[in-house]
Design an enzyme around this catalytic site. Structure first.
Site: not given
Ligand code: ING
Ligand code: ZN
Length: 309
Positions: A70, A73, A128, A198, A272
């Site tokens: 993303h 980030e 994003r 992320h 994260e």
């Molecule tokens: N969080 C992830 C996202 O893509 C996630 C969370 C993790 C989703 C694993 C699906 C699988 O939304 C961020 N911050 O992008």
């Molecule tokens: Zn992310």
């Protein structure tokens, strides 16, 4: 000619700085680092993958880690750069790193979504998605972490191209997703762990996100995540929560960690990183060093577990 200034690991580098760094870190450490291009992005930039490890006659098991899914980030690519630098500077002195890189290879993709990362520097700091065009819509981009073939677009994802969680027209519609999925499929027999970095929320997540059902390896994945989180916390007291994504953050289909897990990569984790929302995606550069130092402890904990299993 003039020698380039040393790479900074404590600022948010642009893609051109990161791309130049992939060349210097490789040529400065020829016995430990090699570089390959796994394909191009939608806008034609190189997807640069670094392989870190002592060369060996027999094929080595490997860990695959990516950063920068993303665009906004920014702490994530900073961590991949930090990891590679730590690997090359502590190999031979740190016993855990030395043993890891003797036994295994670590593939590091410092920026997955290069086009989006560039766009977040030049046009929209909060971008994003990828930067691919969508037919029938003026909205741009797909969420690459909704674009993998794992319960694709069934939950926590949108079929609207204007959404920030647009799942794309098909699984792997994004060339960036396809390039990474192809690399992992082609190296499936050696890849034992998949780590995707992320931000933000301070979580250590593992499958599943596309269902509330528990993974077959749930108890081991949880135990390793809790050990890794404890290691991370030990440095500065940063608190992390570990758990399966659907119940810990939100249900979301099409994520790369779920896809890698279902392909057979057991140790599949999504980090994260900092913080919990005070700065959010705009984490100050002063936090790059402590964030990367603590995250190293968690990644090394997981790597050591993978190495002995
Ligand atoms: N969080 C992830 C996202 O893509 C996630 C969370 C993790 C989703 C694993 C699906 C699988 O939304 C961020 N911050 O992008
Ligand atoms: Zn992310």
């Amino acid at each position: 000619g003039a020698s380039p200034r040393a790479h900074s690991y404590t600022k948010y580098n642009t893609w051109s700085e990161i791309e130049a760094w992939t060349n210097t870190i490789t040529s400065s450490n020829p016995s430990l680092v090699s570089k390959q291009i796994i394909g191009n992005t939608y806008e034609g930039r190189s997807m640069v993958l670094l392989k870190i490890g002592k060369s060996s006659a027999s094929p080595k098991p490997a860990i695959f880690m990516d950063c920068g899914f993303h665009a906004r980030e920014w702490i994530s690519p900073a961590f991949c750069q930090w990891f590679v630098n730590e690997a090359v500077t502590t190999y031979g002195s740190d016993s855990a790193m030395t043993s890891l890189l003797n036994d295994m290879d670590v593939y590091v993709l410092p920026v997955f979504n290069v086009d989006g990362y560039v766009y977040s520097h030049t046009n929209d700091r909060m971008w994003r998605k990828t930067r691919s065009r969508n037919s029938g819509s003026s909205c741009v981009g797909t969420d690459p972490n909704r674009n993998f073939n794992a319960g694709w677009c069934t939950i926590g994802a949108s079929s609207n191209p204007c959404s920030d969680t647009f799942c794309g027209s098909t699984p792997e519609s994004e060339i960036e997703s396809k390039n990474v999925a192809n690399f992992i499929r082609n190296n499936k027999s050696t890849i034992k762990a998949y780590l995707t970095i992320h931000s933000y929320s301070q979580l250590l997540l593992f499958p599943y996100a596309y269902t509330f059902s528990l993974a077959a390896d749930h108890s081991e994945l949880l135990k390793v995540a809790e050990g890794a989180s404890a290691a991370l916390t030990s440095l500065y007291g940063t608190r992390y929560t570990s758990g399966p994504s659907a119940a810990t953050i939100y249900p979301a289909a099409g994520g790369s960690d779920d896809w890698a897990y279902d392909l057979g990569v057991k140790y599949s984790y999504t980090f994260e990183l900092r913080d919990t929302g005070y700065y959010g995606f705009l984490l100050p550069e002063s936090q790059i060093k402590p964030t990367c130092e603590e995250t190293m402890l968690a990644v090394k904990y997981i790597a050591a577990h993978v190495q002995k299993n």
